[in-house]
Design a protein around this motif. Structure first.
Motif, PDB file in Angstrom:
ATOM      1  N   VAL A  97       1.050  -1.023   0.067  1.00  0.00           N
ATOM      2  CA  VAL A  97      -0.262   0.278   0.287  1.00  0.00           C
ATOM      3  C   VAL A  97       0.908   1.512   0.030  1.00  0.00           C
ATOM      4  N   LEU A  98       0.631   1.541  -1.470  1.00  0.00           N
ATOM      5  CA  LEU A  98       1.598   3.395  -1.354  1.00  0.00           C
ATOM      6  C   LEU A  98       0.907   4.648  -1.038  1.00  0.00           C
ATOM      7  N   PRO A  99       1.431   5.911  -0.712  1.00  0.00           N
ATOM      8  CA  PRO A  99       0.140   6.579  -0.590  1.00  0.00           C
ATOM      9  C   PRO A  99       0.070   7.236  -1.580  1.00  0.00           C
ATOM     10  N   PRO A 100      -0.951   7.826  -2.020  1.00  0.00           N
ATOM     11  CA  PRO A 100      -0.749   8.241  -3.685  1.00  0.00           C
ATOM     12  C   PRO A 100       0.211   9.693  -3.508  1.00  0.00           C
ATOM     13  N   PRO A 101      -0.147  10.325  -4.627  1.00  0.00           N
ATOM     14  CA  PRO A 101       0.486  11.514  -5.513  1.00  0.00           C
ATOM     15  C   PRO A 101      -0.486  12.464  -4.855  1.00  0.00           C
ATOM     16  N   GLY A 102      -1.574  12.408  -4.606  1.00  0.00           N
ATOM     17  CA  GLY A 102      -2.543  13.909  -3.803  1.00  0.00           C
ATOM     18  C   GLY A 102      -2.315  13.487  -2.539  1.00  0.00           C
ATOM     19  N   GLY A 103      -1.634  12.803  -1.861  1.00  0.00           N
ATOM     20  CA  GLY A 103      -1.343  12.818  -0.578  1.00  0.00           C
ATOM     21  C   GLY A 103       0.089  12.890  -0.305  1.00  0.00           C
ATOM     22  N   ILE A 104       0.278  13.679  -1.339  1.00  0.00           N
ATOM     23  CA  ILE A 104       2.629  13.715  -1.008  1.00  0.00           C
ATOM     24  C   ILE A 104       2.090  15.670  -1.627  1.00  0.00           C
ATOM     25  N   THR A 105       2.414  16.135  -0.180  1.00  0.00           N
ATOM     26  CA  THR A 105       3.419  17.836  -0.555  1.00  0.00           C
ATOM     27  C   THR A 105       4.338  17.487  -0.674  1.00  0.00           C
ATOM     28  N   VAL A 106       4.701  18.218  -2.022  1.00  0.00           N
ATOM     29  CA  VAL A 106       6.287  18.444  -2.476  1.00  0.00           C
ATOM     30  C   VAL A 106       6.521  20.688  -1.997  1.00  0.00           C
ATOM     31  N   ASN A 107       7.433  20.352  -2.118  1.00  0.00           N
ATOM     32  CA  ASN A 107       8.056  21.602  -2.241  1.00  0.00           C
ATOM     33  C   ASN A 107       9.294  21.883  -3.041  1.00  0.00           C
ATOM     34  N   VAL A 108       9.145  22.540  -4.386  1.00  0.00           N
ATOM     35  CA  VAL A 108      10.261  23.285  -5.270  1.00  0.00           C
ATOM     36  C   VAL A 108      11.062  24.207  -5.481  1.00  0.00           C
ATOM     37  N   TYR A 109      11.990  23.259  -5.191  1.00  0.00           N
ATOM     38  CA  TYR A 109      13.580  24.885  -5.081  1.00  0.00           C
ATOM     39  C   TYR A 109      13.911  23.982  -5.804  1.00  0.00           C
ATOM     40  N   ASN A 110      15.281  25.166  -6.423  1.00  0.00           N
ATOM     41  CA  ASN A 110      16.265  25.109  -7.358  1.00  0.00           C
ATOM     42  C   ASN A 110      17.461  26.341  -6.600  1.00  0.00           C
ATOM     43  N   ALA A 111      18.611  25.049  -6.960  1.00  0.00           N
ATOM     44  CA  ALA A 111      19.687  25.158  -6.767  1.00  0.00           C
ATOM     45  C   ALA A 111      20.462  24.724  -7.274  1.00  0.00           C
ATOM     46  N   THR A 112      20.533  26.098  -8.905  1.00  0.00           N
ATOM     47  CA  THR A 112      20.863  26.782  -9.432  1.00  0.00           C
ATOM     48  C   THR A 112      20.587  26.905 -10.407  1.00  0.00           C
ATOM     49  N   PRO A 113      21.873  27.750 -11.098  1.00  0.00           N
ATOM     50  CA  PRO A 113      21.397  28.601 -11.715  1.00  0.00           C
ATOM     51  C   PRO A 113      20.494  29.145 -12.942  1.00  0.00           C
ATOM     52  N   ARG A 114      19.601  28.556 -13.145  1.00  0.00           N
ATOM     53  CA  ARG A 114      18.373  27.782 -13.982  1.00  0.00           C
ATOM     54  C   ARG A 114      17.248  28.452 -13.671  1.00  0.00           C
ATOM     55  N   ALA A 115      17.029  30.261 -14.295  1.00  0.00           N
ATOM     56  CA  ALA A 115      15.694  30.508 -13.691  1.00  0.00           C
ATOM     57  C   ALA A 115      15.013  29.864 -14.392  1.00  0.00           C
ATOM     58  N   GLY A 116      13.621  29.645 -13.182  1.00  0.00           N
ATOM     59  CA  GLY A 116      12.035  29.490 -13.588  1.00  0.00           C
ATOM     60  C   GLY A 116      12.147  28.045 -13.613  1.00  0.00           C
ATOM     61  N   LEU A 117      13.569  27.084 -13.048  1.00  0.00           N
ATOM     62  CA  LEU A 117      13.246  25.506 -13.268  1.00  0.00           C
ATOM     63  C   LEU A 117      12.339  25.465 -12.055  1.00  0.00           C
ATOM     64  N   ALA A 118      12.288  26.113 -10.765  1.00  0.00           N
ATOM     65  CA  ALA A 118      12.068  24.967  -9.354  1.00  0.00           C
ATOM     66  C   ALA A 118       9.757  25.002 -10.593  1.00  0.00           C
ATOM     67  N   LYS A 119       9.488  26.608 -11.112  1.00  0.00           N
ATOM     68  CA  LYS A 119       8.331  26.789 -11.163  1.00  0.00           C
ATOM     69  C   LYS A 119       7.412  25.726 -12.529  1.00  0.00           C
ATOM     70  N   ALA A 120       8.737  25.244 -13.497  1.00  0.00           N
ATOM     71  CA  ALA A 120       8.718  24.340 -14.610  1.00  0.00           C
ATOM     72  C   ALA A 120       8.193  23.220 -14.021  1.00  0.00           C
ATOM     73  N   VAL A 121       8.844  22.721 -13.020  1.00  0.00           N
ATOM     74  CA  VAL A 121       8.782  20.581 -12.485  1.00  0.00           C
ATOM     75  C   VAL A 121       7.982  20.891 -11.752  1.00  0.00           C
ATOM     76  N   GLY A 122       7.181  22.309 -10.307  1.00  0.00           N
ATOM     77  CA  GLY A 122       6.158  22.237  -9.488  1.00  0.00           C
ATOM     78  C   GLY A 122       4.599  21.911 -10.450  1.00  0.00           C
ATOM     79  N   ASP A 123       4.966  23.053 -11.861  1.00  0.00           N
ATOM     80  CA  ASP A 123       3.901  22.538 -13.065  1.00  0.00           C
ATOM     81  C   ASP A 123       3.336  21.601 -13.635  1.00  0.00           C
ATOM     82  N   GLU A 124       4.953  20.118 -13.540  1.00  0.00           N
ATOM     83  CA  GLU A 124       4.807  18.918 -13.883  1.00  0.00           C
ATOM     84  C   GLU A 124       3.783  17.959 -12.805  1.00  0.00           C
ATOM     85  N   LEU A 125       4.869  18.053 -12.194  1.00  0.00           N
ATOM     86  CA  LEU A 125       4.562  17.386 -10.780  1.00  0.00           C
ATOM     87  C   LEU A 125       2.983  17.585 -11.052  1.00  0.00           C
TER      88      LEU A 125
END
Length: 220
Positions: A97-125
């Motif tokens: 039994v695994l938790p569904p994706p809807g039961g997992i809250t994810v904070n997306v942080y960008n540790a790279t110099p690439r601007a807008g990366l965190a938002k793009a990944v957050g939208d995909e997740l």
């Protein structure tokens, strides 16, 4: 009178023909030959007996080893048979039994110099069903300090299965914990990040987590 009397002169002893008496061979040489032959035959019999003993005891040892190996191979099968007889005939591998994706809250942080990366990944997740919390640049402890693809950070009390479910979306992500008491998980994107795992592959990995395959049987 000589023992060899010419013919016609009569006498007690006569020599006829062209053969003359010869000395017989000594019997000692014949005895030596017989002793040597007897010794050879005796040694041959001893060697044959030794070979037979080796075959007998060696064969028994091989049989014992074969029987032990067969027993070792049969033991797991016997145990499996006992377990199978105790369980229902239609029993299937236990599902995790695994938790569904809807039961997992994810904070997306960008540790790279690439601007807008965190938002793009957050939208995909978010499109994959995850709940997105905070989005932005990585904290100072991680900013420009994550050489890999990413890090998953959560509480020590966070369900380990939640790490595994989220990790299907980013191959090579490492895991660690901090002092937080909440159940949310940080996804900190590192320098080696290129893109999330394709959704089809992530879904297959998630299915494999939910339905683990039994270990293969030992080959004998």
């Amino acid at each position: 009178m000589s023992m060899l009397t010419p013919p016609g002169m009569g006498g007690k002893y006569k020599v006829t023909g062209a053969a003359y008496p010869r000395m017989t061979r000594p019997r000692r040489r014949r005895r030596i030959v017989l002793v040597v032959l007897g010794s050879i035959i005796g040694l041959a019999l001893i060697a044959y007996g030794a070979v037979q003993l080796i075959d007998v005891f060696g064969g028994d040892a091989d049989k014992r080893k074969t029987a032990a190996a067969a027993k070792d191979c049969a033991t797991p099968a016997a145990k499996a048979g006992s377990a199978a007889s105790a369980a229902p005939a239609s029993a299937a591998p236990q599902q995790v039994v695994l938790p569904p994706p809807g039961g997992i809250t994810v904070n997306v942080y960008n540790a790279t110099p690439r601007a807008g990366l965190a938002k793009a990944v957050g939208d995909e997740l978010k499109a994959r069903g995850y709940v997105i919390g905070k989005v932005g640049n990585a904290p100072a402890d991680f900013d420009k300090k994550v050489p890999g693809a990413g890090i998953l950070v959560g509480s020590p009390q966070t369900d380990k299965a939640a790490f595994s479910v989220l990790g299907t979306n980013l191959a090579g992500a490492t895991q660690q914990t901090d002092a937080r008491e909440t159940a949310d998980i940080d996804l900190i994107l590192g320098d080696a990040f290129k893109e999330l795992t394709p959704k089809a592959d992530a879904d297959k990995a998630l299915a494999a987590l939910a339905n683990p395959q039994p270990a293969p049987a030992k080959k004998c």
